[in-house]
Write a protein that holds these residues in place. Structure first.
Motif, mmCIF file in Angstrom:
data_model
loop_
_atom_site.group_PDB
_atom_site.id
_atom_site.type_symbol
_atom_site.label_atom_id
_atom_site.label_comp_id
_atom_site.label_asym_id
_atom_site.label_seq_id
_atom_site.Cartn_x
_atom_site.Cartn_y
_atom_site.Cartn_z
ATOM 1 N N ALA A 225 0.637 -1.133 0.090
ATOM 2 C CA ALA A 225 -0.003 0.064 -0.237
ATOM 3 C C ALA A 225 0.781 1.254 0.062
ATOM 4 O O ALA A 225 1.861 1.367 0.439
ATOM 5 N N GLU A 226 0.282 2.236 -0.662
ATOM 6 C CA GLU A 226 1.054 3.519 -0.440
ATOM 7 C C GLU A 226 0.195 4.338 0.300
ATOM 8 O O GLU A 226 -0.953 3.861 0.783
ATOM 9 N N ILE A 227 0.865 5.331 0.973
ATOM 10 C CA ILE A 227 0.205 6.402 1.996
ATOM 11 C C ILE A 227 -0.328 7.532 1.331
ATOM 12 O O ILE A 227 0.563 8.214 0.413
ATOM 13 N N LEU A 228 -1.616 7.866 1.231
ATOM 14 C CA LEU A 228 -2.173 9.131 0.682
ATOM 15 C C LEU A 228 -2.492 10.014 2.010
ATOM 16 O O LEU A 228 -3.109 9.506 3.063
ATOM 17 N N VAL A 229 -2.222 11.448 1.958
ATOM 18 C CA VAL A 229 -2.572 12.353 2.752
ATOM 19 C C VAL A 229 -3.451 13.289 1.964
ATOM 20 O O VAL A 229 -2.958 14.000 1.425
ATOM 21 N N GLY A 230 -4.775 13.459 2.567
ATOM 22 C CA GLY A 230 -5.702 14.363 2.341
ATOM 23 C C GLY A 230 -5.393 15.764 2.947
ATOM 24 O O GLY A 230 -4.798 15.648 4.297
ATOM 25 N N LEU A 231 -5.706 16.863 2.772
ATOM 26 C CA LEU A 231 -5.539 18.086 3.236
ATOM 27 C C LEU A 231 -6.748 18.689 3.813
ATOM 28 O O LEU A 231 -7.902 18.507 3.272
ATOM 29 N N GLY A 232 -6.753 19.521 4.836
ATOM 30 C CA GLY A 232 -7.829 20.224 5.296
ATOM 31 C C GLY A 232 -8.075 21.624 4.597
ATOM 32 O O GLY A 232 -7.575 21.743 3.551
ATOM 33 N N THR A 233 -8.990 22.380 5.331
ATOM 34 C CA THR A 233 -9.598 23.730 4.671
ATOM 35 C C THR A 233 -8.140 24.531 4.204
ATOM 36 O O THR A 233 -7.259 24.656 5.066
ATOM 37 N N GLY A 234 -8.221 25.005 3.045
ATOM 38 C CA GLY A 234 -6.853 25.686 2.545
ATOM 39 C C GLY A 234 -5.992 24.926 1.811
ATOM 40 O O GLY A 234 -4.902 25.322 1.415
ATOM 41 N N GLY A 235 -6.444 23.569 1.791
ATOM 42 C CA GLY A 235 -5.375 22.636 1.198
ATOM 43 C C GLY A 235 -5.519 22.482 -0.527
ATOM 44 O O GLY A 235 -5.036 21.793 -1.211
ATOM 45 N N ALA A 236 -6.176 23.417 -1.150
ATOM 46 C CA ALA A 236 -6.246 23.666 -2.543
ATOM 47 C C ALA A 236 -6.638 22.307 -3.147
ATOM 48 O O ALA A 236 -6.224 22.341 -4.457
ATOM 49 N N GLY A 237 -7.425 21.674 -2.760
ATOM 50 C CA GLY A 237 -7.910 20.352 -3.202
ATOM 51 C C GLY A 237 -6.936 19.150 -3.452
ATOM 52 O O GLY A 237 -7.043 18.432 -4.316
ATOM 53 N N LEU A 238 -5.826 19.359 -2.696
ATOM 54 C CA LEU A 238 -4.697 18.195 -3.087
ATOM 55 C C LEU A 238 -4.615 17.103 -1.899
ATOM 56 O O LEU A 238 -4.927 17.266 -0.824
ATOM 57 N N VAL A 239 -4.014 16.229 -2.500
ATOM 58 C CA VAL A 239 -3.680 14.869 -1.846
ATOM 59 C C VAL A 239 -2.396 14.346 -2.189
ATOM 60 O O VAL A 239 -2.101 14.145 -3.486
ATOM 61 N N GLU A 240 -1.523 14.120 -1.295
ATOM 62 C CA GLU A 240 -0.031 13.827 -1.323
ATOM 63 C C GLU A 240 0.025 12.508 -1.207
ATOM 64 O O GLU A 240 -0.639 11.650 -0.537
ATOM 65 N N VAL A 241 0.940 11.673 -2.200
ATOM 66 C CA VAL A 241 1.007 10.501 -2.246
ATOM 67 C C VAL A 241 2.428 10.049 -1.937
ATOM 68 O O VAL A 241 3.510 10.738 -2.451
ATOM 69 N N PHE A 242 2.622 8.918 -0.863
ATOM 70 C CA PHE A 242 3.897 8.653 -0.350
ATOM 71 C C PHE A 242 4.214 7.118 -0.499
ATOM 72 O O PHE A 242 3.014 6.328 -0.492
ATOM 73 N N ALA A 243 5.316 6.827 -0.842
ATOM 74 C CA ALA A 243 5.724 5.310 -0.853
ATOM 75 C C ALA A 243 6.494 5.025 0.548
ATOM 76 O O ALA A 243 7.099 6.086 0.889
ATOM 77 N N TYR A 244 6.428 3.850 1.162
ATOM 78 C CA TYR A 244 7.304 3.668 2.472
ATOM 79 C C TYR A 244 8.238 2.510 2.059
ATOM 80 O O TYR A 244 7.769 1.318 1.481
ATOM 81 N N SER A 245 9.383 2.593 1.919
ATOM 82 C CA SER A 245 10.402 1.513 1.721
ATOM 83 C C SER A 245 11.743 1.758 2.610
ATOM 84 O O SER A 245 12.035 2.907 2.604
ATOM 85 N N ASN A 246 12.201 0.724 3.024
ATOM 86 C CA ASN A 246 13.579 0.773 3.767
ATOM 87 C C ASN A 246 13.703 1.837 4.937
ATOM 88 O O ASN A 246 14.632 2.512 4.938
ATOM 89 N N GLY A 247 12.586 1.978 5.770
ATOM 90 C CA GLY A 247 12.669 2.730 6.888
ATOM 91 C C GLY A 247 12.246 4.294 6.519
ATOM 92 O O GLY A 247 12.582 5.115 7.270
ATOM 93 N N ALA A 248 12.180 4.390 5.129
ATOM 94 C CA ALA A 248 11.753 5.885 4.977
ATOM 95 C C ALA A 248 10.614 5.970 3.951
ATOM 96 O O ALA A 248 10.209 5.444 3.228
#
Length: 497
Positions: A225-248
């Motif tokens: 699984a990837e980690i997606l992070v939605g934002l609150g008010t003022g977030g300009a409609g954005l969601v950031e996508v992160f991958a996790y591997s080797n401790g980072a």
């Protein structure tokens, strides 16, 4: 599934290559009351025996079994239907032994409950076993127990592909004034060991608002699984996508709500992921916040995005990278194959409130996920269930929480989905907002016509900030949580056979 074995020692000399794994944990069908454990060997010449410790409460092992140099064993004669906890030590066969490995449970899943502030402290994130017995608190705070006062938002998913879910905690409504704490989320291993902190790649947003709404899902079909992070008010409609591997954590890029008017008016994003079409990679559903604006923005709207491409651009590629929405925003806009805007069927709610909070899971056992949409304040305790058929979303109708007083005073619904009764079909866990008395309602799967089957109450018997002696009980009424909200989550503890 790998479990790190930190600081294992014989006397004063550290054991080398301390990696312990407990894998393929499952009840053996031919022998009810047995469980099979496997682990990787410790590469140290002094090891002469492995000892498996176990018991019926976390960290409290009243039984053990020596297995010599074997790296697997079957523990038999367990009490049927009881939940056990296991940990392994390496010994030299005499008086010296290592520390305990990380712990594994025989339960199929765990409940997680996040609560907002209470009169006695908070926020809280509690872990309960599948029988709803309290196990522990998660490390939800940022630095000190009172460093943040808001709500922990919990997401679960398998970021390393071992069949057990990891945990990500986001934070909303924080009142701490330190800008360095905004935009943060915390990643915990499947045994709740802290792995890392993450922060969205937009310092200006983190400093101004900083709310984070995490979701986990497999966007590229690789089993992790990837980690997606939605934002609150003022977030300009954005969601950031992160991958996790080797401790980072590795930021992969952003996806956005393709709706400039909404992004300008609110811009909050509530992501959820699931396999709607059965074709490998997960789809992304983005719920939206209620908008108090005369700009003609219809409420009750949400988005479905398919085929989000998180692969890195080819070397030397001129693919558009940075998003020019703020001087401090970092990353690239990810390509996608499909985008549809959808809406709720309850027109009055959509017009008057319109907030949409998605959750996904397989409610009918057909191998694809259904969509459950939670409502915001003013939702009268309703949720709407959708099926995704032939690339179209079909409403299966509204279902409701049977709690008239709460529905009148608040009515917000916070959904999570998981197979509680082990029938291959997910049940819906519905957490309630303020005035909900810490209640979580269980709504049965589609074969039971989504009937409300039971409810239980998450209660806190504490008088101050979390401490080692704090007790957080499930199923016990308590006045201290009468005005708090509960965010439920379902965490898998082993892969489905």
């Amino acid at each position: 599934m790998k479990i790190a074995w930190p600081g294992a020692r014989f006397g004063t000399a550290a054991i080398v290559a301390g990696v312990m794994a407990l894998v393929n944990i499952q009840a053996m069908g031919s022998e009810p009351g047995s469980i099979e454990l496997e682990w990787d060997p410790v590469q140290d010449s002094r090891v002469a025996n492995y000892r498996v410790h176990y018991g019926q409460s976390p960290g409290n092992y009243d039984q053990f079994q020596d297995v010599g140099m074997a790296t697997s064993t079957t523990i038999s004669n367990l009490v049927p239907d009881a939940i056990y906890y296991f940990s392994v030590k390496a010994t030299d066969g005499y008086s010296e032994e290592s520390d305990f490995s990380n712990e594994l449970t025989s339960g199929r899943f765990r409940y997680l409950f996040g609560t907002s502030d209470t009169a006695s402290g908070g926020p809280w994130v509690e872990v309960a076993n599948m029988k709803r017995s309290h196990e522990q608190f998660l490390p939800a705070e940022l630095t000190e127990p009172d460093a943040i006062h808001g709500q922990p938002i919990i997401a679960t998913g398998d970021i390393d592909g071992d069949g057990r879910d990891e945990v990500v905690i986001g934070y909303i409504g924080a009142t701490d004034t330190s800008p360095s704490r905004g935009g943060l989320f915390r990643v915990l291993d499947d045994d709740f060991t802290p792995l890392t902190w993450g922060v969205v790649s937009w310092p200006d947003y983190a400093a101004a608002t900083g709310d984070t709404y995490p979701a986990l899902g497999d966007l590229d079909g690789d089993g992790r699984a990837e980690i997606l992070v939605g934002l609150g008010t003022g977030g300009a409609g954005l969601v950031e996508v992160f991958a996790y591997s080797n401790g980072a954590l590795a930021p992969r890029g952003w996806t956005e709500v393709d709706w400039p008017e909404y992004n300008a008016a609110s811009g909050a994003t509530y992501p959820a992921l699931g396999n709607l079409d059965g074709e490998g990679a997960d789809e992304l559903v983005i719920g939206l916040h209620a908008v108090d604006s005369p700009a003609g923005i219809p409420g009750g709207t949400f988005l479905i995005k398919t085929g989000i491409d998180i692969s890195p651009p080819a070397e030397g590629s001129t693919e558009a990278g940075t998003i020019q929405l703020s001087p401090g925003l970092q990353g690239r806009l990810l390509a996608e194959q499909g985008l549809t805007f959808e809406g709720l069927s309850w027109i009055e709610y959509a017009h008057d409130v319109g907030e949409t909070r998605p959750a996904l899971g397989d409610l009918d056992g057909d191998g694809t996920d259904e969509l459950v949409m939670g409502f915001g304040v003013g939702g009268n305790g309703y949720l709407e269930v959708f099926d995704y058929t032939h690339a179209s979303l079909v409403s299966l109708g509204l279902i409701g929480v049977n709690f008239p007083n709460y529905n009148r005073l608040n009515g917000e619904t916070r959904a999570a989905i998981g197979d509680i009764d082990n029938d291959g079909r997910g049940e819906i866990l519905v957490g309630l907002g303020p005035e909900g008395e810490g209640v979580v309602e269980v709504i049965d799967d589609s074969f039971e016509s989504f009937s409300s089957s039971e409810r239980f109450q998450v209660g806190a018997e504490v008088s101050e900030a979390p401490a080692a002696s704090a007790q957080f009980q499930v199923g016990a009424a308590n006045e201290t949580i009468a005005n708090t909200g509960t965010w439920p989550a379902y965490k898998r503890e082993r892969a489905t056979p």
